[in-house]
Motif scaffolding. Structure first.
Motif, PDB file in Angstrom:
ATOM      1  N   LEU A  26     102.650  50.519  40.761  1.00  0.00           N
ATOM      2  CA  LEU A  26     101.737  51.372  41.730  1.00  0.00           C
ATOM      3  C   LEU A  26     101.004  53.030  40.624  1.00  0.00           C
ATOM      4  O   LEU A  26     100.569  53.460  41.483  1.00  0.00           O
ATOM      5  N   ILE A  40      98.904  53.657  52.851  1.00  0.00           N
ATOM      6  CA  ILE A  40     100.386  53.740  52.455  1.00  0.00           C
ATOM      7  C   ILE A  40     101.116  53.465  53.300  1.00  0.00           C
ATOM      8  O   ILE A  40     102.136  53.087  53.178  1.00  0.00           O
ATOM      9  N   VAL A  67     105.096  58.576  51.029  1.00  0.00           N
ATOM     10  CA  VAL A  67     104.003  58.802  50.772  1.00  0.00           C
ATOM     11  C   VAL A  67     103.286  59.628  50.306  1.00  0.00           C
ATOM     12  O   VAL A  67     102.975  60.049  48.723  1.00  0.00           O
TER      13      VAL A  67
END
Length: 236
Positions: A26, A40, A67
């Protein structure tokens, strides 16, 4: 709050620092397609069909906190609060203990062999910056930045970093920052290293506090001016 949720809900697949595992990385933005906030959010809540990403049972508030945390680890370091003392980190960067400025430059000052770090905080997440310091050869993608030793037909040996290497020519920046323009017809032997020329001992060379301060200083290096409270909410 998002960090705590990440540790219990996401770290098992994406790694404790977002660097990946069973799930994708990520932090390395080149390794995944950046999503909008809503993208997301939907990926967390609904999962990703055809992938190993399952849906979650988090409520809206928890999901938005998650998020926010993902933005913190994947967004530019300059846009997030980074622990450490940037002023102390500046002394480490330009001092002899770390010797960063021997190879790297910031705003025109420093060495030329390594990448320019003027915008490192504005273009890289903190996790990427930290890995590049502590593990410079991990997941290395040279992209024209190979460490090379070139032996010319006249016997001269040049060591440095390759730039714009092709079948016909080679550019090498040596440790003094000198750029050598070389025709491949002049090359007798070319040895390309599989490791970064950057030292890999900064974890031992610097204390934990010194490393934190250095990362804080690098995180502040951005071509984009920091947003101030007076500029927030203004319309052009």
């Amino acid at each position: 709050a998002g960090a705590k949720l990440y540790a219990t809900s996401c770290a098992g697949c994406h790694g404790p620092d977002g660097s990946g595992g069973r799930g994708p990385n990520l932090v390395q933005r080149a390794a995944w397609h950046p999503l909008s906030d809503e993208g997301i959010f939907n990926a967390i809540r609904n999962g990703l069909p055809g992938a190993d990403m399952p849906p979650t049972k988090l409520d809206d508030d928890q999901t938005w906190k998650l998020v926010a945390f993902i933005h913190a680890i994947s967004g530019p370091a300059s846009e997030n609060k980074v622990p450490g003392n940037p002023d102390a980190g500046k002394q480490i960067f330009w001092g002899g203990k770390a010797g960063c400025s021997n190879c790297h430059s910031i705003r025109g000052q420093g060495g030329r062999m390594g990448p320019d770090l003027t915008n490192i905080g504005g273009s890289r997440p903190l996790g990427v910056i930290k890995q590049s310091v502590l593990q410079p050869s991990k997941d290395l993608s040279f992209l024209g930045n190979e460490a090379v030793t070139v032996t010319l037909t006249n016997g001269k040996v040049i060591q440095g970093l390759a730039r714009n290497r092709s079948n016909y020519s080679l550019q090498v920046v040596d440790q003094k920052g000198t750029l050598h323009l070389i025709s491949m017809t002049e090359v007798k032997a070319l040895d390309i290293s599989q490791r970064s020329p950057m030292p890999a001992d900064f974890g031992a060379r610097l204390s934990a506090q010194e490393m934190e301060d250095l990362l804080a200083y690098l995180s502040r290096q951005s071509l984009r001016p920091p947003e101030t409270s007076s500029s927030k909410g203004k319309e052009k």
